[in-house]
Design a protein around this motif. Structure first.
Motif, short mmCIF file in Angstrom:
data_model
loop_
_atom_site.label_atom_id
_atom_site.label_comp_id
_atom_site.label_asym_id
_atom_site.label_seq_id
_atom_site.Cartn_x
_atom_site.Cartn_y
_atom_site.Cartn_z
N PHE A 6 0.84 -1.20 0.00
CA PHE A 6 0.00 0.00 0.00
C PHE A 6 0.88 1.25 0.00
CE2 PHE A 6 -1.84 -3.45 2.42
CZ PHE A 6 -3.12 -3.59 1.88
N PHE A 8 0.29 5.24 1.23
CA PHE A 8 -0.63 6.16 1.89
C PHE A 8 -0.14 7.59 1.76
CE2 PHE A 8 -1.43 8.60 5.86
CZ PHE A 8 -2.82 8.72 5.77
N LEU A 48 -3.89 4.51 -0.60
CA LEU A 48 -4.82 4.85 0.48
C LEU A 48 -4.71 6.35 0.73
CD1 LEU A 48 -3.83 1.99 2.97
CD2 LEU A 48 -5.58 1.91 1.17
N LEU A 112 -13.96 4.35 1.46
CA LEU A 112 -13.90 3.38 2.55
C LEU A 112 -14.95 3.78 3.57
CD1 LEU A 112 -12.42 0.91 3.75
CD2 LEU A 112 -10.91 2.53 4.93
N CYS A 121 -4.97 -8.05 5.09
CA CYS A 121 -5.36 -7.27 6.26
C CYS A 121 -6.76 -6.70 6.05
CB CYS A 121 -4.36 -6.13 6.52
SG CYS A 121 -4.27 -4.93 5.17
N LEU A 123 -8.95 -3.14 6.06
CA LEU A 123 -8.96 -1.68 6.06
C LEU A 123 -10.23 -1.22 6.75
CD1 LEU A 123 -7.98 -0.97 2.32
CD2 LEU A 123 -6.45 -1.28 4.29
N THR A 124 -10.13 -0.26 7.65
CA THR A 124 -11.32 0.20 8.36
C THR A 124 -11.28 1.72 8.55
OG1 THR A 124 -12.65 -0.01 10.37
CG2 THR A 124 -10.27 -0.26 10.61
N GLN A 136 -4.90 -5.03 10.90
CA GLN A 136 -5.84 -4.04 10.39
C GLN A 136 -5.16 -2.68 10.22
OE1 GLN A 136 -9.09 -3.46 13.19
NE2 GLN A 136 -7.71 -3.62 14.94
N ILE A 137 -5.71 -1.92 9.26
CA ILE A 137 -5.26 -0.55 9.02
C ILE A 137 -6.44 0.37 9.21
CG2 ILE A 137 -4.29 1.07 7.36
CD1 ILE A 137 -2.92 -1.25 5.96
N ILE A 139 -7.80 4.01 8.76
CA ILE A 139 -7.57 5.25 8.03
C ILE A 139 -8.59 6.25 8.54
CG2 ILE A 139 -7.33 6.33 5.77
CD1 ILE A 139 -7.15 3.46 4.61
N THR A 165 -2.04 -3.29 14.44
CA THR A 165 -2.86 -2.24 13.83
C THR A 165 -2.01 -1.04 13.44
OG1 THR A 165 -4.76 -2.88 15.20
CG2 THR A 165 -4.82 -0.69 14.20
#
Length: 264
Positions: A6, A8, A48, A112, A121, A123-124, A136-137, A139, A165
Motif C-alpha cells: 500500500f 498512503f 490509500l 472506505l 489485512c 482496512l477500516t 488491520q489498518i 484510516i 494495527t
C-alpha cells in the motif's frame, strides 16, 4: 483480490488558487499525484488517502476532470475517506453536492465506508477498533488526542487492541515520528499539499509505503519530489502573518487597522 502493498498519503487539498502560494497550485499538486501513482504502480500497491482530497467541497469542473485523468492512471482504484474540506459544512447530508461524491460515484476513487477485507489485512474507517483475526489498518481524518469534534482520535479509542494495527491519520498537516500505543502504531506523515506559509511548510511532502508480511506490517516513509518552499510561498510582511488562525478577534482587529477602520 489480495493486496499486500500500500501507499498512503493525505491532505492533497486539490485547488486552483492558494493565497499564500505563487505559481500554479493545481499543476503543483498534479505533479505530486503523478509521482505517487507512478510509485504505487511500480510497487503494485494500492493507494490509500486519508481525507481532504479536495481543498473545498466543490472545485472547478476543469480542475476536477484534470485530476480525474491523473487518478485513472492508478493500476488499482485508490481508496479514500472524506476529510472536513471534502464536505459541505461538515455535514454528511450535503455529500451529493460535493466533488468527492462525484469522484466516488464515477469510480475515480473508492470510498472506505466500512471495514474492507483486502486479503492480507482489514482496512477500516472506524476508530472504535476491535480485535480481528487479521492485521488491520485504520484510516481516519483526525488529530491524535487533540479535540476537534469527530476529527479526533483519542488514545482511549486505541486501548485494548491486541491485533497488529496501523493507524494512518490525515487532518494534521504536520509530520511526526510514529507513536506506538500497545498493538497500534500511529503514523502522521503530514499533508501532501503545503498550502500555508508556516514553519512546517518547509518540509518535503511524504508518503508511507506499507507491506504486509507474515501478518506483520513493514513501513517506510518516502519523500515526494516538490519545489523548495522558497519557490512556493509568497513573501509577506506584517503583524497579520504572525496571528494565530484561531485568534479571530485579533484577526478582525488587524483587518480593521489595515483598512483604516475604527477598532472596537
Amino acid at each position: 483480490m489480495e493486496f499486500k502493498r500500500f501507499l498512503f498519503f493525505t491532505d492533497s487539498h486539490i485547488t486552483t488558487s492558494a493565497p499564500f502560494r505563487v505559481g500554479d497550485p493545481l499543476q503543483d499538486i498534479i505533479s505530486k499525484l503523478e509521482f505517487v501513482i507512478e510509485q504505487a504502480n511500480s510497487y503494485d500497491a494500492l493507494i490509500l488517502i486519508g481525507g481532504d482530497v479536495f481543498d473545498k467541497s466543490t472545485i472547478p469542473y476543469e480542475a476536477y476532470t484534470a485530476v480525474c485523468e491523473v487518478f485513472k492512471k492508478a493500476k488499482y482504484t485508490p481508496i479514500a475517506i472524506k476529510g472536513n474540506h471534502d464536505q459541505l459544512f461538515r455535514c454528511d447530508d450535503n455529500d451529493k453536492k460535493t466533488t468527492i461524491y462525484n469522484a466516488f460515484k464515477l469510480g475515480v476513487l473508492r470510498e472506505l465506508k466500512s471495514p474492507m477485507d483486502v486479503g492480507s489485512c482489514i482496512l477500516t474507517p472506524d476508530k472504535s477498533l476491535i480485535n480481528r483475526e487479521k492485521p488491520q489498518i485504520l484510516i481516519y481524518h483526525g488529530f491524535l488526542n487533540v479535540k476537534d469534534g469527530k476529527h479526533t482520535v483519542y488514545v482511549d479509542d486505541l486501548a485494548g487492541v491486541t491485533t497488529p494495527t496501523l493507524v494512518l491519520l490525515g487532518h494534521d498537516h504536520v509530520e511526526y515520528e510514529p507513536v506506538t500505543l500497545g498493538a497500534c502504531t500511529v503514523h502522521r506523515i503530514g499533508s501532501l499539499f503545503r498550502n500555508r506559509r508556516v514553519e512546517t511548510s518547509d518540509r518535503n511532502p511524504k508518503m508511507l509505503y506499507i507491506s504486509v508480511e507474515d501478518g506483520e506490517f513493514r513501513t517506510e516513509v518516502l519523500e515526494v519530489p516538490a519545489k523548495p518552499a522558497t519557490e512556493v510561498f509568497r513573501e509577506t510582511v506584517g503583524k497579520s502573518d504572525k496571528l494565530d488562525e484561531s485568534d479571530y478577534v485579533a484577526l478582525i482587529s488587524e483587518l480593521k487597522r489595515v483598512n483604516g477602520e475604527e477598532v472596537d
